[in-house]
Design a protein around this motif. Structure first.
Motif, mmCIF file in Angstrom:
data_model
loop_
_atom_site.group_PDB
_atom_site.id
_atom_site.type_symbol
_atom_site.label_atom_id
_atom_site.label_comp_id
_atom_site.label_asym_id
_atom_site.label_seq_id
_atom_site.Cartn_x
_atom_site.Cartn_y
_atom_site.Cartn_z
ATOM 1 N N GLY A 156 -47.822 101.928 17.907
ATOM 2 C CA GLY A 156 -47.211 102.066 16.599
ATOM 3 C C GLY A 156 -48.403 101.701 15.570
ATOM 4 N N LEU A 157 -49.381 100.896 16.015
ATOM 5 C CA LEU A 157 -50.671 100.602 15.205
ATOM 6 C C LEU A 157 -51.553 101.705 14.783
ATOM 7 C CD1 LEU A 157 -52.199 98.161 13.740
ATOM 8 C CD2 LEU A 157 -53.560 98.332 15.905
ATOM 9 N N ALA A 158 -51.654 102.539 16.015
ATOM 10 C CA ALA A 158 -52.470 103.853 15.880
ATOM 11 C C ALA A 158 -51.556 105.035 15.089
ATOM 12 C CB ALA A 158 -52.845 104.444 17.185
ATOM 13 N N ILE A 159 -50.321 105.000 15.371
ATOM 14 C CA ILE A 159 -49.391 105.818 14.678
ATOM 15 C C ILE A 159 -49.418 105.515 13.128
ATOM 16 C CG2 ILE A 159 -46.952 106.756 14.449
ATOM 17 C CD1 ILE A 159 -46.550 106.045 17.225
ATOM 18 N N VAL A 160 -49.286 104.486 12.757
ATOM 19 C CA VAL A 160 -49.092 103.893 11.224
ATOM 20 C C VAL A 160 -50.807 104.375 10.623
ATOM 21 C CG1 VAL A 160 -48.921 101.838 9.794
ATOM 22 C CG2 VAL A 160 -47.287 102.126 11.404
ATOM 23 N N ASP A 161 -51.595 103.848 11.136
ATOM 24 C CA ASP A 161 -52.841 104.487 10.873
ATOM 25 C C ASP A 161 -53.017 105.875 10.296
ATOM 26 O OD1 ASP A 161 -56.098 103.773 10.728
ATOM 27 O OD2 ASP A 161 -55.847 105.535 12.184
ATOM 28 N N THR A 200 -64.734 94.695 18.504
ATOM 29 C CA THR A 200 -63.893 95.190 17.067
ATOM 30 C C THR A 200 -63.376 96.569 17.202
ATOM 31 O OG1 THR A 200 -65.529 93.736 15.863
ATOM 32 C CG2 THR A 200 -64.298 95.421 14.418
ATOM 33 N N ILE A 201 -62.179 96.468 16.953
ATOM 34 C CA ILE A 201 -61.545 98.071 16.888
ATOM 35 C C ILE A 201 -61.731 98.831 15.651
ATOM 36 C CG2 ILE A 201 -59.504 99.324 17.085
ATOM 37 C CD1 ILE A 201 -58.072 97.019 18.667
ATOM 38 N N VAL A 202 -62.651 99.722 15.740
ATOM 39 C CA VAL A 202 -62.942 100.373 14.432
ATOM 40 C C VAL A 202 -61.895 101.660 14.230
ATOM 41 C CG1 VAL A 202 -65.206 99.758 14.487
ATOM 42 C CG2 VAL A 202 -64.595 101.964 15.493
ATOM 43 N N ARG A 203 -61.175 102.019 15.414
ATOM 44 C CA ARG A 203 -60.160 103.051 15.290
ATOM 45 C C ARG A 203 -59.106 102.668 16.236
ATOM 46 N NH1 ARG A 203 -61.002 109.472 16.364
ATOM 47 N NH2 ARG A 203 -61.052 108.460 18.598
ATOM 48 N N PRO A 204 -57.641 102.199 15.813
ATOM 49 C CA PRO A 204 -56.842 102.154 16.857
ATOM 50 C C PRO A 204 -56.551 103.478 17.489
ATOM 51 C CG PRO A 204 -55.900 101.915 14.516
ATOM 52 C CD PRO A 204 -57.417 102.265 14.309
ATOM 53 N N GLY A 205 -55.854 103.383 18.734
ATOM 54 C CA GLY A 205 -55.578 104.511 19.374
ATOM 55 C C GLY A 205 -54.688 104.331 20.720
ATOM 56 N N GLY A 206 -55.105 105.267 21.687
ATOM 57 C CA GLY A 206 -54.251 105.243 22.863
ATOM 58 C C GLY A 206 -54.400 103.851 23.830
ATOM 59 N N LEU A 263 -60.574 96.169 12.430
ATOM 60 C CA LEU A 263 -61.199 96.565 11.130
ATOM 61 C C LEU A 263 -60.048 96.907 10.117
ATOM 62 C CD1 LEU A 263 -64.500 98.738 11.012
ATOM 63 C CD2 LEU A 263 -64.079 96.145 10.886
ATOM 64 N N ASP A 264 -59.841 96.362 9.129
ATOM 65 C CA ASP A 264 -58.665 96.612 8.356
ATOM 66 C C ASP A 264 -59.150 97.875 7.310
ATOM 67 O OD1 ASP A 264 -56.704 96.976 6.409
ATOM 68 O OD2 ASP A 264 -56.706 94.763 5.826
ATOM 69 N N PRO A 265 -58.366 99.277 7.818
ATOM 70 C CA PRO A 265 -58.843 100.393 6.908
ATOM 71 C C PRO A 265 -58.398 100.430 5.725
ATOM 72 C CG PRO A 265 -57.297 100.744 8.763
ATOM 73 C CD PRO A 265 -57.407 99.101 8.641
ATOM 74 N N THR A 266 -57.695 99.590 5.143
ATOM 75 C CA THR A 266 -57.247 99.425 3.792
ATOM 76 C C THR A 266 -58.309 98.897 2.855
ATOM 77 O OG1 THR A 266 -55.901 97.167 3.958
ATOM 78 C CG2 THR A 266 -54.825 99.451 4.292
ATOM 79 N N SER A 323 -67.256 98.032 2.481
ATOM 80 C CA SER A 323 -68.283 97.012 2.027
ATOM 81 C C SER A 323 -67.709 95.657 2.389
ATOM 82 C CB SER A 323 -68.719 96.964 0.741
ATOM 83 O OG SER A 323 -67.569 96.877 -0.308
ATOM 84 N N GLU A 324 -66.525 95.345 2.684
ATOM 85 C CA GLU A 324 -65.977 94.171 3.109
ATOM 86 C C GLU A 324 -65.747 93.901 4.364
ATOM 87 O OE1 GLU A 324 -62.250 93.023 0.835
ATOM 88 O OE2 GLU A 324 -63.165 93.591 -0.890
ATOM 89 N N ASN A 325 -65.945 95.004 5.221
ATOM 90 C CA ASN A 325 -65.886 95.072 6.771
ATOM 91 C C ASN A 325 -67.236 94.843 7.154
ATOM 92 O OD1 ASN A 325 -62.927 95.301 7.491
ATOM 93 N ND2 ASN A 325 -63.290 97.430 6.354
ATOM 94 N N GLU A 326 -67.012 94.059 8.545
ATOM 95 C CA GLU A 326 -68.561 93.736 9.045
ATOM 96 C C GLU A 326 -69.141 94.943 9.645
ATOM 97 O OE1 GLU A 326 -70.074 91.399 12.840
ATOM 98 O OE2 GLU A 326 -67.831 91.414 12.535
ATOM 99 N N VAL A 327 -68.162 95.954 9.950
ATOM 100 C CA VAL A 327 -69.102 97.281 10.677
ATOM 101 C C VAL A 327 -68.493 98.295 9.838
ATOM 102 C CG1 VAL A 327 -69.323 98.393 12.728
ATOM 103 C CG2 VAL A 327 -68.309 95.872 12.929
#
Ligand code: TXA
Ligand code: MG
Length: 345
Positions: free
Chosen positions: A326-331, A195-201, A217-220, A224-228
């Motif tokens: 782009g995923l990490a940039i948008v995050d 599971t990606i808990v933070r998108p990055g390089g 993991l959906d940061p939005t 409590s709704e996320n598994e980790v």
């Protein structure tokens, strides 16, 4: 505290001395900031609880937010973990050294302070000769968060580090600007499916290409709704002092928002893709070619920091597509803008 500047010049004698001094600080339980391929890190001996405590203090970081441990060899890696799934070998072969951090069950060698009391540990092998050499010479794994004050934009140059931490750290090893510009991808291997808990390089697509299914993991979502639970998923982060407003990723949408904010009487700065047109009198900093995600990542944080120093009220940024890097940039952009949305609601 007087922060010692250790500037690498490429001359053998100077650089030897810099590394020796920097490793000396780590060995004595002090802290040193150093470049990695992603951003600058604020490092201390990961196995020394007292040294680690000083990182939290210097950054004003809450002690519940665990650190990443940086290693220079696979032997070092093994001493830090209790167990690993088979997929770890595949990840090591493809992405290490590099901007990938993995979370695994921690061994007893790692003090609780480093991992904020969790039973897991985050580990990465940076792809930067300065970082690797410092770890090797120090003879110990180095715990290092990004070298910024907590909640601020991560530093990609020594000047950024000093703007936040001068006088709060023992030394800075200046090895020039970093390459990737955004932090490593944090991948939790203790979850049933990685599971990606933070998108990055390293992108989700790259990971899926070699290990199959990966969850993001959906940061939005509420935690409590996320598994980790990932402490780094707090909404507000990477925050400049100015208000950050995001627009859709087109020149038209950007221009429209600029007009609206100017009409409201605000001083505006723009992170501007090359070749895009905006009114002449608006302050902007070049962000690079819109379709070149590597370039956009490389300049994102330095662009935000530059604009934030220009005495403006509002930073306006168009959002790239959320795929690849782009995923990490948008995050990062959404977290930088979070304060602003909150204020607007
Ligand atoms: O590129 C990077 O990763 C940079 C360079 C210096 O290596 N480091 C970095 O560290 O960004 P930091 O502390 O700013 O971010 C580490 C992230 C945090 O969001 C933290 O909560 C998460 O990793 N993390 C660390 N250990 C964890 C664990 N055991 N479980 C879940 N998340 C963890
Ligand atoms: Mg950070």
């Amino acid at each position: 505290m007087n922060t010692q500047r250790l500037v690498l010049t490429g001359e053998l004698e100077n650089d030897e001395l810099c590394f020796k001094e920097a490793a000396g600080f780590i060995k004595r339980g002090g802290n040193v900031t150093f470049p990695t391929e992603t951003v600058y890190g604020l490092g201390a001996n990961a196995l020394d609880a007292g040294a680690v405590a000083k990182i939290f203090e210097a950054k004003k970081r809450p002690t519940w937010d665990p650190l990443i441990i940086h290693i220079s060899s696979l032997e070092m890696f093994r001493t830090l973990i209790k167990s690993a799934p088979p997929v770890l070998d595949v990840l090591i072969n493809h992405f290490m050294p590099g901007p990938l951090t993995v979370i695994l069950p921690k061994s007893e060698n790692v003090p609780n302070e480093t991992c904020a009391g969790l039973s897991s540990v985050a580990i990465r092998m940076p792809a930067h000769p300065v970082a690797l050499r410092l770890i090797e010479l120090s003879g110990t794994p180095i715990a290092a968060p990004s070298a910024n004050l907590f909640g601020r934009t991560s530093p990609t140059t020594a000047a950024h580090v000093l703007a936040d931490l001068d006088g709060r750290i023992d030394a800075i090893l200046d090895g020039g600007p970093t390459d990737v510009g955004i932090e490593s991808t944090v991948l939790d291997l203790t979850a049933t499916i990685p599971t990606i808990v933070r998108p990055g390089g390293i992108t989700k697509e790259q990971l899926e290409g070699v290990i199959g299914e990966v969850i993001l993991l959906d940061p939005t979502k509420p935690i409590s709704e996320n598994e980790v639970f990932a402490p780094g998923m707090m909404h507000k982060h990477y925050a400049p002092n100015a208000t950050v407003i995001l627009t859709e990723g087109t020149n038209e949408a950007l221009s429209q928002t600029i007009r609206e904010v100017l009409q409201a009487g605000k001083k505006v700065g723009v992170l501007l893709p090359d070749q895009w047109q905006i009114p002449d009198n608006v302050l902007s900093v070049s962000w690079g070619t819109w379709r070149d995600q590597k370039m956009l990542s490389h300049t994102l944080f330095s662009g935000l920091r530059f604009l934030d120093q220009q005495n403006i009220d509002t930073i306006i940024v168009p959002q790239p597509d959320a795929n690849g890097l782009g995923l990490a940039i948008v995050d990062r952009l959404r977290k930088a803008a979070y304060k602003s949305q909150e204020a607007a609601e």
